[in-house]
Structures are given as structure tokens and as C-alpha cells.
Design an enzyme around this catalytic site. Sequence first.
Site, PDB file in Angstrom:
ATOM      1  N   GLY A   1       0.777  -1.231   0.000  1.00  0.00           N
ATOM      2  CA  GLY A   1       0.000   0.000   0.000  1.00  0.00           C
ATOM      3  C   GLY A   1       0.811   1.285   0.000  1.00  0.00           C
ATOM      4  CD  GLU A   2       6.608   3.106  -1.404  1.00  0.00           C
ATOM      5  OE1 GLU A   2       7.286   4.056  -1.842  1.00  0.00           O
ATOM      6  OE2 GLU A   2       7.065   1.950  -1.269  1.00  0.00           O
TER       7      GLU A   2
END
Length: 291
Positions: free
Chosen positions: A91-92
Amino acid sequence: MAVKKRGLGKGLSALISEEPIGDVLISQESEDYRESIENIDIKLIIPNKEQPRKEFDKDALEELSQSIKTHGIIQPIVVRKADDKYEIIAGERRWRASKKAGLEDIPCIIKDIDTEMSTKLALIENIQRENLNPIEEALAYRKLMEDYKLTQEEVAKVVGKSRSYIANTIRLLNLDQKLINYISEGKLTSGHGKALLSIKDKKEQIKAAENIINNNLNVRETESIAKKTNIKPLKKEILSNKDAYIIDLEESLMRALGTKVNLIPGAKKGKIEIEYYGDEDLERIIETLVN
């Protein structure tokens, strides 16, 4: 840090395979694996250094940031505790967009896993989301194979692709570095790259690639260029020893198959030698002959 918890159910079971592959993944289905969500100070979250995605589209990131401002974070990111920080597993892009949107905290699933498993999950999550460019994807596949001793078949099963897709994607890394950069930058597609792999001379590869970019050629036209590049004129001393009819036949076969062909006549029997340049080129020639 304000913490708000709520049930999440199966956690990462929708994110990765539930089947163990070469001791890489573990089923997420058991009740004791259920997770909760915590809102974590965004300043305490750090990116995963093994993240395969190197480029983040600025326009897409801005669009996501605006969506987060309006609707908030719909899907939590996944992190693990790393000293006094939280390292991102998955989920960067959402984390970056949330920072851009000015959020002070972000909903997270905290996983109690080691660095090795964190890296595996980060690689697999990014590959499965199909948001990598072809070179990032190839590097991620190769890293899974080299670091965790997986075969191409095992990687294919993990990410839900065919073995031949994995093999052909990784083969892009055999191109000249200049072409690899062109693909990373979007100037060439993976289809262009695969067609250019049949050109073994790196200088010829670059020359062909620049021709493709300058003239906006498609993959079919690239394949045609590759075929012509690989057909070298026969040496004069060889030509002088061959009948003109045989030479004409060879040239006809070369044009039809897109590769070098050598006819060796004999008194009672002869040979036809057909050159190919890798498994994909062999498959192409066989398909041409069969059809």
C-alpha cells in the site's frame, strides 16, 4: 497515537495465494489469523526498501490523493513493526497519496512477520496489482526466484501467471541496458522488447529500437525489422560453392521463416539447417512451419 480497532476477517487472504508454494506463503483462513485495523500516525510509517515499484505516476497519485480527500482511505495499508516505526508491506501508493492529501494518520493492518516474509509479500502484492512497468515486473520475478530459490513454475503459481509469461518477462532483462531503460520509460512496450530479443548484436538492438521510437512502429513492424536484421548475406566463398538454384531456395526460406537457413545437398539425401535464437523464436518458427 490514537488507535481505532475494527474486525477485518480474513486479512490478507484476498491479497495473496492461500496455498503454500516452496515455503513462501501460508494459508490465511484460520480463525486465529484474523486481524484488526489501527489508525497510525503517518509520520511513523516508512516505505519498504525492497518495494519493486520504482516509479509512481504523478498524475495518478494526484488523482488518488483527491479521492482520499473526498472519500478517505477505503482499503487499509499493511505494515509491520520495525523498531519505533512501521514498515509498509502493501500500500505504498495509498500512503504516498495520503501524505499528499494531508492526512495525519492512516488505517493500517499490523502484521507480526519478519523481514524476509515482509519482502515476499511486498513483491507479490505489487505484482498481483499489475501496477508495475514490464521491467519492474521482470525484476520482481527474478528477485523471487533468486532470493527465495523458487522455480519459474512456482513463481507462476504464486502470482497467477503462466510459466511461459514469467520466462518471457524475465528475458526482457537480457536486452541492452539502453532498451531496458526505454521500456521502463514507456518508450517501448514489452512486445517491442520481446521482438528485439531475437537480435543478438546489442548495437543492432539499439539501432532497431531507435528506429521504432522515431517512427512509432508497432510490434508487428518490429518483428519484421528483427527478421531482416538476423538474415545476414552469405559469405562469397560459400556462395561460390553453391548452385544458384540452391541459393535461391535458401533465400526464399529465409524470407518465409525470418531466420538464416542453410541447404546442404547430397547425392542421396541432404539437410536443411534452420537457425533460431531462443525458445520464443523456436516457437515462432514452428508455428510458421505448421501453419
